[in-house]
Scaffold this active site. Structure first.
Site, mmCIF file in Angstrom:
data_model
loop_
_atom_site.group_PDB
_atom_site.id
_atom_site.type_symbol
_atom_site.label_atom_id
_atom_site.label_comp_id
_atom_site.label_asym_id
_atom_site.label_seq_id
_atom_site.Cartn_x
_atom_site.Cartn_y
_atom_site.Cartn_z
ATOM 1 N N HIS A 288 6.340 -7.417 -4.705
ATOM 2 C CA HIS A 288 5.069 -7.670 -4.031
ATOM 3 C C HIS A 288 4.012 -7.991 -5.068
ATOM 4 C CE1 HIS A 288 5.297 -3.344 -4.941
ATOM 5 N NE2 HIS A 288 3.972 -3.371 -5.114
ATOM 6 N N ASP B 204 -3.252 -3.675 2.259
ATOM 7 C CA ASP B 204 -2.779 -2.454 1.624
ATOM 8 C C ASP B 204 -3.358 -1.247 2.364
ATOM 9 O OD1 ASP B 204 -1.646 -1.740 -1.517
ATOM 10 O OD2 ASP B 204 -2.701 -0.156 -0.410
HETATM 11 P P1 DGP Z 1 2.878 -0.511 -6.086
HETATM 12 O O1 DGP Z 1 2.299 0.802 -6.568
HETATM 13 O O2 DGP Z 1 2.501 -1.689 -6.980
HETATM 14 O O3 DGP Z 1 4.370 -0.402 -5.844
HETATM 15 O O4 DGP Z 1 2.149 -0.803 -4.701
HETATM 16 C C1 DGP Z 1 2.566 -0.306 -3.492
HETATM 17 C C2 DGP Z 1 1.406 -0.412 -2.548
HETATM 18 O O5 DGP Z 1 1.887 -0.244 -1.220
HETATM 19 C C3 DGP Z 1 0.313 0.649 -2.732
HETATM 20 O O6 DGP Z 1 -0.918 0.011 -3.139
HETATM 21 C C4 DGP Z 1 0.121 1.259 -1.364
HETATM 22 C C5 DGP Z 1 0.870 0.317 -0.436
HETATM 23 N N1 DGP Z 1 1.513 0.974 0.685
HETATM 24 C C6 DGP Z 1 2.331 2.061 0.623
HETATM 25 N N2 DGP Z 1 2.757 2.390 1.848
HETATM 26 C C7 DGP Z 1 2.202 1.479 2.709
HETATM 27 C C8 DGP Z 1 2.279 1.297 4.130
HETATM 28 O O7 DGP Z 1 2.965 2.017 4.858
HETATM 29 N N3 DGP Z 1 1.560 0.273 4.646
HETATM 30 C C9 DGP Z 1 0.789 -0.573 3.866
HETATM 31 N N4 DGP Z 1 0.118 -1.540 4.470
HETATM 32 N N5 DGP Z 1 0.714 -0.425 2.530
HETATM 33 C C10 DGP Z 1 1.411 0.588 1.955
#
Ligand code: DGP
Length: 112
Positions: free
Chosen positions: A98, A30
């Site tokens: 996810h 994340d």
């Molecule tokens: P949710 O809020 O449950 O939909 O989680 C989405 C998650 O995705 C949040 O914890 C941050 C992560 N996230 C958002 N953008 C990116 C990205 O560009 N790369 C990665 N690795 N994670 C991301």
């Protein structure tokens, strides 16, 4: 071309730090970690949330959990929390299914 962030991460168009992958799922760190271990495991197919995934590919829901457990084991942790934020009010911000895999610190309950 897709405007789904996680589809673009799955395809490799957007870089991520991958920690595991199978034919059906991809696991990557994340970008905004909430614990020492914070990995997202996502299906390769695009569905909005885990409920839709259960309808479309039930075996992939099992695989999300199996890969999550393996990522935790590989990190040397034993206790972990899996979180499926589902819907805006529950905190979902990316509408590609996810599971959050969180470990490496004490986790309080109930969540906020
Ligand atoms: P949710 O809020 O449950 O939909 O989680 C989405 C998650 O995705 C949040 O914890 C941050 C992560 N996230 C958002 N953008 C990116 C990205 O560009 N790369 C990665 N690795 N994670 C991301």
């Amino acid at each position: 071309m897709t405007d789904c962030l996680f589809c673009r991460i799955v395809s490799g168009e957007i870089p991520s730090e991958r920690v595991a992958e199978t034919d059906a799922v991809v696991a990557f760190r994340d970008v905004d970690p909430k614990a020492p271990l914070h990995v997202l495991v996502v299906p390769r197919i695009h569905v909005a949330d885990v409920g839709e995934l259960a309808d479309a590919e039930p075996a992939t829901v099992t695989e999300l959990v199996q890969v999550a457990r393996q990522v935790v084991a590989d990190s040397g942790q034993e206790s972990y929390r899996l979180v499926f934020n589902t819907g805006e009010e529950a905190g979902q911000t990316v509408f590609h299914a996810h599971v959050h895999v969180l470990a490496g610190r004490p986790l309080s309950w109930p969540p906020g």
